[in-house]
Design a protein around this motif. Structure first.
Motif, PDB file in Angstrom:
ATOM      1  N   MET A   1       0.843  -1.172   0.000  1.00  0.00           N
ATOM      2  CA  MET A   1       0.000   0.000   0.000  1.00  0.00           C
ATOM      3  C   MET A   1       0.882   1.227   0.000  1.00  0.00           C
ATOM      4  N   SER A   2       1.046   1.798  -1.164  1.00  0.00           N
ATOM      5  CA  SER A   2       1.883   2.983  -1.260  1.00  0.00           C
ATOM      6  C   SER A   2       1.026   4.225  -1.222  1.00  0.00           C
ATOM      7  N   GLY A   3       1.527   5.295  -0.627  1.00  0.00           N
ATOM      8  CA  GLY A   3       0.792   6.556  -0.556  1.00  0.00           C
ATOM      9  C   GLY A   3      -0.341   6.477   0.443  1.00  0.00           C
ATOM     10  N   GLY A   4      -0.909   7.623   0.718  1.00  0.00           N
ATOM     11  CA  GLY A   4      -1.979   7.681   1.703  1.00  0.00           C
ATOM     12  C   GLY A   4      -3.352   7.390   1.138  1.00  0.00           C
ATOM     13  N   ARG A   5      -3.511   7.528  -0.188  1.00  0.00           N
ATOM     14  CA  ARG A   5      -4.839   7.404  -0.771  1.00  0.00           C
ATOM     15  C   ARG A   5      -5.352   5.976  -0.732  1.00  0.00           C
ATOM     16  N   GLU A   6      -4.525   5.014  -0.995  1.00  0.00           N
ATOM     17  CA  GLU A   6      -4.975   3.620  -1.015  1.00  0.00           C
ATOM     18  C   GLU A   6      -5.490   3.145   0.342  1.00  0.00           C
ATOM     19  N   PRO A   7      -4.809   3.439   1.442  1.00  0.00           N
ATOM     20  CA  PRO A   7      -5.378   3.042   2.733  1.00  0.00           C
ATOM     21  C   PRO A   7      -6.715   3.738   3.018  1.00  0.00           C
ATOM     22  N   ARG A  23     -21.645  10.842   0.588  1.00  0.00           N
ATOM     23  CA  ARG A  23     -20.256  11.201   0.287  1.00  0.00           C
ATOM     24  C   ARG A  23     -19.673  12.054   1.418  1.00  0.00           C
ATOM     25  N   GLN A  24     -20.422  13.070   1.859  1.00  0.00           N
ATOM     26  CA  GLN A  24     -19.945  13.951   2.923  1.00  0.00           C
ATOM     27  C   GLN A  24     -19.680  13.177   4.206  1.00  0.00           C
ATOM     28  N   GLU A  25     -20.596  12.284   4.529  1.00  0.00           N
ATOM     29  CA  GLU A  25     -20.460  11.481   5.745  1.00  0.00           C
ATOM     30  C   GLU A  25     -19.197  10.618   5.694  1.00  0.00           C
ATOM     31  N   LEU A  26     -18.937  10.003   4.544  1.00  0.00           N
ATOM     32  CA  LEU A  26     -17.759   9.149   4.395  1.00  0.00           C
ATOM     33  C   LEU A  26     -16.479   9.971   4.517  1.00  0.00           C
ATOM     34  N   GLU A  28     -16.094  12.750   6.140  1.00  0.00           N
ATOM     35  CA  GLU A  28     -15.950  13.121   7.552  1.00  0.00           C
ATOM     36  C   GLU A  28     -15.403  11.957   8.382  1.00  0.00           C
ATOM     37  N   ARG A  29     -15.916  10.757   8.119  1.00  0.00           N
ATOM     38  CA  ARG A  29     -15.430   9.580   8.867  1.00  0.00           C
ATOM     39  C   ARG A  29     -13.942   9.337   8.588  1.00  0.00           C
ATOM     40  N   LEU A  30     -13.555   9.470   7.318  1.00  0.00           N
ATOM     41  CA  LEU A  30     -12.156   9.264   6.969  1.00  0.00           C
ATOM     42  C   LEU A  30     -11.265  10.324   7.622  1.00  0.00           C
ATOM     43  N   CYS A  31     -11.737  11.572   7.650  1.00  0.00           N
ATOM     44  CA  CYS A  31     -10.950  12.639   8.291  1.00  0.00           C
ATOM     45  C   CYS A  31     -10.812  12.389   9.786  1.00  0.00           C
ATOM     46  N   ARG A  32     -11.889  11.916  10.422  1.00  0.00           N
ATOM     47  CA  ARG A  32     -11.801  11.593  11.858  1.00  0.00           C
ATOM     48  C   ARG A  32     -10.824  10.453  12.103  1.00  0.00           C
ATOM     49  N   ARG A  33     -10.650   9.606  11.119  1.00  0.00           N
ATOM     50  CA  ARG A  33      -9.738   8.474  11.238  1.00  0.00           C
ATOM     51  C   ARG A  33      -8.274   8.911  11.083  1.00  0.00           C
ATOM     52  N   ALA A  38      -7.844  15.969   1.639  1.00  0.00           N
ATOM     53  CA  ALA A  38      -7.581  15.643   0.234  1.00  0.00           C
ATOM     54  C   ALA A  38      -7.605  14.129   0.018  1.00  0.00           C
ATOM     55  N   GLU A  39      -6.975  13.384   0.925  1.00  0.00           N
ATOM     56  CA  GLU A  39      -6.980  11.925   0.815  1.00  0.00           C
ATOM     57  C   GLU A  39      -8.401  11.374   0.911  1.00  0.00           C
ATOM     58  N   ALA A  40      -9.166  11.924   1.850  1.00  0.00           N
ATOM     59  CA  ALA A  40     -10.541  11.470   2.044  1.00  0.00           C
ATOM     60  C   ALA A  40     -11.392  11.776   0.814  1.00  0.00           C
ATOM     61  N   ALA A  41     -11.230  12.978   0.269  1.00  0.00           N
ATOM     62  CA  ALA A  41     -12.000  13.363  -0.917  1.00  0.00           C
ATOM     63  C   ALA A  41     -11.620  12.503  -2.122  1.00  0.00           C
ATOM     64  N   ASP A  42     -10.337  12.227  -2.290  1.00  0.00           N
ATOM     65  CA  ASP A  42      -9.892  11.369  -3.396  1.00  0.00           C
ATOM     66  C   ASP A  42     -10.441   9.954  -3.240  1.00  0.00           C
TER      67      ASP A  42
END
Length: 150
Positions: A1-7, A23-26, A28-33, A38-42
């Motif tokens: 798993m290279s880069g932050g986007r794949e995880p 989409r917004q909820e997801l 937000e959950r990724l950002c809280r994680r 940018a990674e969460a949006a991608d």
């Protein structure tokens, strides 16, 4: 798993395996994680492109589920807006239920207060306030708390 986007994508997919998210909820959950915005949006964009994430599917399922719980269209609309679902998607999700809200309001009233239509004005007002709190529109409430016209 290279880069932050794949995880972020993998974690997002694991969340979506349990239930649908907007989409917004997801994001937000990724950002809280701990993922960056940018990674969460991608990740959300990738999952949407793969059709694993769909605001349309989320809204339709949410409308069905909340309507089955006796919640009215006004409250459902507010809940979906709070989850970041666009207005046109909300309208499309609510459209199939459009003719049934009066009956749903009546069913919620009967479940809470019993079958007899209240004769007393104060009791009708109390039941109407209950339905209003549940998110039903005025016309649906009037249908539910007044005797049916023959």
């Amino acid at each position: 798993m290279s880069g932050g986007r794949e995880p972020a994508r993998c974690y997002g997919l694991a969340l979506l395996a349990r239930r649908d998210y907007s989409r917004q909820e997801l994001v937000e959950r990724l950002c809280r994680r701990g993922y960056s915005a940018a990674e969460a949006a991608d990740a959300a964009a990738e999952l949407a492109a793969e059709r694993a994430l769909s605001d349309e599917r989320y809204a339709a399922e949410r409308v069905r589920g909340r309507a089955a719980q006796g919640v009215g269209p006004v409250r459902i609309l507010v809940e979906l807006r709070a989850k970041g679902v666009p207005a046109e998607i909300i309208a499309a999700a609510l459209a199939p239920e459009e003719g049934a809200w009066g009956e749903r309001a009546a069913a919620a009233r009967v479940k809470r207060f019993g079958a007899p239509i209240p004769e007393d004005r104060r009791e009708r007002a109390r039941q109407a306030r209950f339905l209003q709190g549940r998110g039903f529109r005025h016309e649906d409430i009037m249908f539910a708390v007044h005797a049916p016209q023959d």
